[in-house]
Each structure stands twice: as structure tokens, then as C-alpha cells.
Design an enzyme around this catalytic site. Sequence first.
Site, short mmCIF file in Angstrom:
data_model
loop_
_atom_site.label_atom_id
_atom_site.label_comp_id
_atom_site.label_asym_id
_atom_site.label_seq_id
_atom_site.Cartn_x
_atom_site.Cartn_y
_atom_site.Cartn_z
N SER A 61 0.84 -1.20 0.00
CA SER A 61 0.00 0.00 0.00
C SER A 61 0.87 1.24 0.00
O SER A 61 2.06 1.20 0.36
CB SER A 61 -0.91 0.00 1.24
OG SER A 61 -1.58 1.23 1.40
N TYR A 107 -3.67 -1.37 10.37
CA TYR A 107 -3.63 -1.60 8.92
C TYR A 107 -2.32 -1.10 8.32
O TYR A 107 -1.67 -1.80 7.53
CB TYR A 107 -4.81 -0.91 8.24
CG TYR A 107 -4.77 -1.03 6.73
CD1 TYR A 107 -5.10 -2.24 6.10
CD2 TYR A 107 -4.39 0.05 5.94
CE1 TYR A 107 -5.05 -2.36 4.73
CE2 TYR A 107 -4.33 -0.07 4.56
CZ TYR A 107 -4.66 -1.27 3.95
OH TYR A 107 -4.60 -1.39 2.58
#
Length: 275
Positions: free
Chosen positions: A155, A168
Site C-alpha cells: 500500500s 492496517y
Amino acid sequence: MKSKIHEYNKNNSIVMSKKTILITGASSGIGLEMAKILASKNYNLILVARNLDRLKSIKDDLESKYSSKVKIVRKDLSLSGNAEALYYEIKKEKLEVDYLINNAGIGNYGNFIETSLQEELNMIELNIASVVVLTKLFSQDMVKKDSGNIMNIASLLSFLPFPYYSVYSATKSFVLAFSETVNAELEGTGVMVKALCPGPIDTGFTTTEMAATNAYKTNKPVLPEVVAQEGVKLLLNTKTKKIVGFTNWFISNLPRVTPDFIMMKIKKNLASQKK
């Protein structure tokens, strides 16, 4: 003798041997879009997700449009032990995985002391543990045949962890570091481990709370098809990392030139819902 999924002609003779790609989290988002692209390129697929009905529909659709063979496996990889069980299920059926895409992942948004502990433990199991298990087991097989690619979905937050995405962000930082270091260890084996690093994506992953943050307002989500195209390119070429989009590439490099205390203020502002 090693077994592969083959394509047969009307006389039941093997026409050609195809490479087989396993994709986790394949029932929606970029996993589904990569499956469509790879099926159109004549790859056979093993699609893994929790929703069996959705997987059946995808299988029927892809096999009706393309010559690819699609195997579906219902498996919730957020539950401990299921990643290993998936590997042994594939081995039991004597299917050979040439490429692996660890795409399945979940996230949440909110103050760490207020978010669900169980959801975060499931997130760690899915985003980290299942990636480690599947990468280890399938890479061992790939090294034996001197060939294979594994692509893990990291990410933009792998480079700059955001407040309110604490767990996360940490899982995606792990995925990037893990992919880069294991790839270095495997140099010369014929096996590569890669990391795809997208920014915001317009999928069901995005919650109402996430969409209301300054980050989503200033860095608009892109369609999953766009990220999937970049992912397939990365999987099939010799590069090992791809940050999707110039804006995301630029943002990912800000920590290199910005003092930590200033960078954290910027990230907290982006992750907040202030107007």
C-alpha cells in the site's frame, strides 16, 4: 511427476500446458479485475475467497468468455490455519501454482483505543500471517523448479503509516519489508517476490469514514481496473515493486525529505475528517 492444469482439444489430447495463477481475495476489487485480465491472457486460475456463490459466478463467466480453466476454493484466510490448509488442498489435488498473488486483505479506520480488537487480530492474521504462510510454502515449491513469481499487495501506507489506520498501516509496512527482503534472499533461484503499492481504490474496501477523510478528498480513489492493469504488468515483468500513480509515488517519497515530526502532522491531518 508434476501435474498442471492442461487445455484439451476435442480429441481429448493436450493442446498446450498453461501457467496457473492463484489469487486470494478474488471475488471483488483488484483481485477480481486481475483475474479477468489474466483469464483474457490465457492463464489458468485458482481463485480463493470467502463467498462461494460469488466465486461460482465468476468461474462461469470467465470460462464462458475465455479458454482458461478456473478452479475456485472457498477459504476464509483471516482464520488461523486456513492459509496452510489452502496450500495442502492445492497439493492434494496435484495442482502446480506457477504464480501467486496474495491479494486478500482488510482494513479499518478509527482511534486505536476504540476500534475492535478482534477485527484487528483478524486483520493481522489475513494481512500478515496468511501472506507469510502462502509465500513460504509456495516459494519452496517454486525454487525446486527454478521458476515462479509471487506478488503481495502492499500500500501507499507502507511508506507513510497514517494515524487512525494504525494496525492496517503496520500490516502493509510489514508486507512491503517482507516482500523486499525475501526477494533478496531468493536472488538467483528463478523466483521473485514483488510488492504492488496502490493508493486509494474505489472499491468496497473504502468505508464511509475513510471516504470522509482529507486524504480521500485530496488523493481521489482510482478504479480497481487501473490498479489491476498495473498489478498484472508487475507480476509478469522482471520488476519487483510498483507504486501505482505518479501522485502516490510523489507522496511516498515525502518522508525522505520531511522531518518526522512535521511528516506526522501532515499524515494526521490527511487521515482526519476535518473540513
